[in-house]
Enzyme design. Structure first.
Site, PDB file in Angstrom:
ATOM      1  N   GLN A  90       0.816  -1.227   0.000  1.00  0.00           N
ATOM      2  CA  GLN A  90       0.000   0.000   0.000  1.00  0.00           C
ATOM      3  C   GLN A  90       0.842   1.265   0.000  1.00  0.00           C
ATOM      4  OE1 GLN A  90      -2.360  -0.617   3.546  1.00  0.00           O
ATOM      5  NE2 GLN A  90      -3.699  -2.104   2.556  1.00  0.00           N
ATOM      6  N   HIS A 157      -1.104   0.271   5.761  1.00  0.00           N
ATOM      7  CA  HIS A 157      -1.683   1.322   6.612  1.00  0.00           C
ATOM      8  C   HIS A 157      -0.759   2.508   6.801  1.00  0.00           C
ATOM      9  CE1 HIS A 157      -4.840  -1.592   8.544  1.00  0.00           C
ATOM     10  NE2 HIS A 157      -4.735  -1.712   7.234  1.00  0.00           N
ATOM     11  N   GLU A 250     -15.233   4.216   8.850  1.00  0.00           N
ATOM     12  CA  GLU A 250     -15.752   5.372   9.580  1.00  0.00           C
ATOM     13  C   GLU A 250     -15.578   6.683   8.817  1.00  0.00           C
ATOM     14  OE1 GLU A 250     -14.793   3.777  14.133  1.00  0.00           O
ATOM     15  OE2 GLU A 250     -13.626   5.456  13.320  1.00  0.00           O
ATOM     16  N   TYR A 271     -10.495  -9.926  10.271  1.00  0.00           N
ATOM     17  CA  TYR A 271     -10.701 -10.557   8.974  1.00  0.00           C
ATOM     18  C   TYR A 271     -10.989 -12.037   9.180  1.00  0.00           C
ATOM     19  CZ  TYR A 271      -8.723  -6.259   7.129  1.00  0.00           C
ATOM     20  OH  TYR A 271      -8.489  -4.946   6.838  1.00  0.00           O
TER      21      TYR A 271
HETATM   22 CA   LIG Z   1     -13.278   5.042  15.615  1.00  0.00          CA
END
Ligand SMILES: [Ca+2]
Length: 379
Positions: A90, A157, A250, A271
């Site tokens: 990523q 991440h 979110e 997961y």
């Molecule tokens: Ca949160």
């Protein structure tokens, strides 16, 4: 190439999303038809677009290339002058934004996965500034303003979205580096945080943890998992999207010094199933998301529509992309509350990596693929 899609009400979709703080408000306006205009194609996993004037745009490609796209869609060769980039998984060259005073100073900010020069194989997310050369073929005076600490040996991440406030200060949303998720609760480091810095890389004295012992002065908010979208609304409120684990994506209203809960509270699960931590979704002193999505939509770039291009139907709304479903989500706000949401462009079915509002008032979208597109939405 123009195709017309109509927005589809979220509530009419087969898959329902959990919406926190959703009122009984119904859509106040009929669905708005928009046309997709493909501005450019052939971008390799583009990640972010920034507007540099006269219809020109800078686009990052994750592998570590920055290109200029002109108003008629032609794509330049890679600009020179980028620093070394740890482009793997990523990681890579991620966000780019222009300075509020770009027309005068030609300054841009970008963030990327930075190889740690002191530890082979380690990397972290860094925010850099540069001057776009007069011929727009190179970056000049490239310097790192902020480097996330600690670095880590991993490819996941990185977060990496930049927003500049009206005062020039820069926020950056970061990730928890996946294996370091517990550190998102530790304000002594910058894992799983939003940070705020001055344009010269110094730390603002009014940051919430500045001067507090054992805390990183750069931290603005904490308890984040992997921030993938960020924008200011017309009132100067800072909004960010982040990826949950399996479920629990979110949208958050970011406020200084607050704890957004990860990994103590989450609406997601591991997961393959199984609860995270104590499996709780709320706790004292931890902020609830403005919206959460379970199952995950994998939210990406975030934009605030303050133009009149889409009429009153979309004005004052947030727009975010879904990597997973390949569509857009419109989030309607009343003040700082989310009152509705709607899935747009359900037929697009391309991973949406970035959503931005251009200086022309139109929304621009980047699709994430080896042959990614830059798309403009025309009402
Ligand atoms: Ca949160």
């Amino acid at each position: 190439m123009n195709r017309t899609f109509k927005g589809t009400s979220m509530l009419s979709r087969a898959h329902h999303f959990a919406v926190a703080a959703l009122t009984s408000t119904v859509l106040s306006f009929p669905a708005l038809a928009v046309q997709i205009e493909v501005v450019a194609t052939g971008l390799a996993h583009p990640w972010a677009v920034a507007f540099v004037g006269e219809g020109q745009m800078l686009v990052t490609e994750r592998a570590g290339r920055l290109r200029l796209v002109d108003a008629n869609g032609s794509i330049s060769g890679p600009l020179t002058g980028l620093p070394a980039i740890a482009a793997q998984r990523q990681g890579g060259l991620l966000d780019v934004v222009t300075d509020r005073d770009f027309a005068r100073n030609r300054t841009i900010y970008f963030c990327y996965s930075r190889p740690d020069p002191t530890q082979a194989g380690f990397n972290s997310t860094a925010l850099a500034a540069a001057r776009l050369s007069d011929d727009a073929k190179a970056l000049e005076n490239v310097r790192d303003l902020f480097v996330q600490s600690p670095s880590y040996r991993g490819g996941f991440h990185f977060g990496c979205r930049i927003v500049q406030g009206p005062d020039g200060k820069l926020w950056m949303g970061l990730g928890d580096r996946y294996q370091l998720m517990q550190e998102a609760q530790n304000t002594a480091n910058e894992i799983g945080k939003v940070v705020r810095i001055n344009q010269d890389g110094s730390i603002p004295a009014d940051n919430p943890f500045a001067g507090k012992s054992g805390a990183s002065a750069a931290v603005w908010s904490y308890g984040h998992r992997n921030i993938q979208g960020a924008t200011l609304d017309s009132e100067g409120r800072l909004w960010m999207t982040e990826h949950g684990p399996q479920g629990g994506d979110e949208l958050n209203l970011i406020q200084p010094g607050l704890n957004y809960g990860w990994p103590v509270i989450t609406y997601g699960e591991n997961y393959g199933g199984g609860q995270i931590g104590d499996g709780i979704t709320e706790a004292p002193g931890m902020q609830q998301p403005a919206v959460h999505w379970t199952p995950s939509i994998a939210p990406s770039g975030l934009a605030f529509v303050d133009s009149d291009r889409y009429g009153q139907a979309w004005k004052g709304n947030l727009m975010l992309g879904s990597l997973k479903f390949g569509n857009l989500v419109r989030v309607a706000l009343e003040g700082d509350r989310v009152v509705d949401q709607e899935v747009l462009l359900p037929e697009l079915r391309q991973r949406v990596r970035d959503v931005r509002l251009g200086p022309d008032g139109f929304l621009y979208i980047l699709t994430d693929s080896p042959n990614g597109q830059l798309i403009r939405l025309k009402p």
